[in-house]
Write a protein that holds these residues in place. Structure first.
Motif: not given
Length: 353
Positions: A186-215
């Motif tokens: 039996i599967r329930k609600n799950r969500n995904s999280v991102a940990v931002i440490t402050g060392k990320e680049t603009i490219e990392d955040f552009e990739k993260l936009s796929d994880d956030i906005f897809q579907y």
């Protein structure tokens, strides 16, 4: 005697068939078995799926089909089935109650049941009812032994030996009661999280936009929550999100954005927003459409402990050098066949029935 190799080959051929439907476009290829029978019909099913559910844009459907096409190749399927001892002597009938939040969201369960040699009884969500029955027909043409092993049902589930059911936390309580006599997942609600440490680049955040906005953020692998260091400046994060600005042109998304923004403003919540995404400080994991929640963390060890304690609520943790089993930025919507939902090994469950 039908062997697992035949079943692997059938799903591998389905992967070839699906390779004609990608985010780059729909293009008929030579040498695809039964293409004359199925190609135009599947194009029509994609159109029906879009009309039936306005979250299922053509791009989102094609994204899902492309992802499955990449997964369903001979090597992947071979490794997948070899990961568990699937010597099933007495095949059973396994019922699957599917969710409908993203296109073909129940396909992994469907694949697992059939490839392990069991019969499948599918109860689809009304939000996602067009694609899978058509692909099931393709499989029956490709591998004769699947005929009679795949049943789609609209009414009450009867005559099954085990069940895999996906729903919200509320429906899960109902499922647990209703299916308590049968072996079940039996599967329930799950969500995904991102940990931002402050060392990320603009490219990392552009990739993260796929994880956030897809579907539209509707999947359990969609990032709905950020953990950020104290006094974090979100400017680089918003710069990385900017390449998804066109999403606001989707009427349903825009309505949710406007509605949620109005609710937040009336409640006088502190908000940061950029015209198509709001971020709000909140301890919950599940954020509404067009919103990402965030929470500050003081030290990494406490955060690791918290994420471990809440692992039942979390599908993926996206990060860069933070956790052992983290997912790289931009990769949440490209799971491997062995990336089981909820971390429950479906094939192992099926092998023991």
């Amino acid at each position: 005697m039908n062997s697992i190799q035949n079943r692997i080959e059938a799903f591998s051929k389905l992967g070839d068939f699906l390779s004609q439907f990608s985010t780059k476009g729909i293009e008929k290829k030579e040498d695809i078995p039964f293409n004359e029978l199925f190609f135009d019909g599947f194009k029509h099913q994609i159109k029906l799926a879009q009309e039936n559910n306005s979250w299922f844009t053509k791009d989102n459907i094609l994204n899902s089909l492309e992802s499955w096409s990449n997964s369903l190749n001979y090597n992947n399927l071979n490794n997948f089935t070899n990961s568990v001892n699937l010597n099933i002597i007495n095949p059973k009938t396994v019922a699957i109650v599917m969710a409908g939040n993203i296109p073909l969201v129940g396909f992994h369960d469907f694949l697992s049941v059939l490839i392990s040699g069991h019969s499948v009884l599918v109860k689809q969500s009304s939000s996602d009812k067009h694609l899978l029955p058509f692909l099931a027909k393709y499989l029956e043409y490709t591998e004769e032994s699947f005929k009679g092993k795949i049943t789609f049902i609209e009414d009450k589930l009867t005559n099954f030996d085990a069940v895999i059911a996906t729903g919200s936390n509320n429906t899960a309580r109902y499922f647990e009661y209703y299916f308590k006599e049968k072996p079940n997942i039996i599967r329930k609600n799950r969500n995904s999280v991102a940990v931002i440490t402050g060392k990320e680049t603009i490219e990392d955040f552009e990739k993260l936009s796929d994880d956030i906005f897809q579907y539209f953020g509707l999947g359990c692998r969609s990032v709905s929550k950020l953990y950020v260091p104290k006094d974090y400046d979100f400017e680089l994060f918003f710069n990385g999100m900017y390449n998804k600005k066109e999403i606001i042109n989707n009427a349903k998304y825009a309505n949710n954005y406007d509605y949620n923004k109005a609710v937040y403003l009336m409640s006088e919540f502190d908000l940061l927003e950029n015209g198509f995404l709001m971020i709000k400080e909140d301890e919950s994991y599940s954020s509404p459409i067009a919103t990402i929640f965030y929470e500050y963390f003081d030290n990494e060890i406490d955060l690791k402990i918290k994420l471990h304690e809440d692992r039942e609520k979390i599908q993926c943790v996206v990060a860069k050098g933070f956790l052992e089993n983290e997912i790289a930025f931009g990769q949440t919507q490209h799971p491997k066949l062995t990336d089981y939902a909820d971390g429950v090994n479906t094939l192992e469950f099926l092998s023991k029935l």
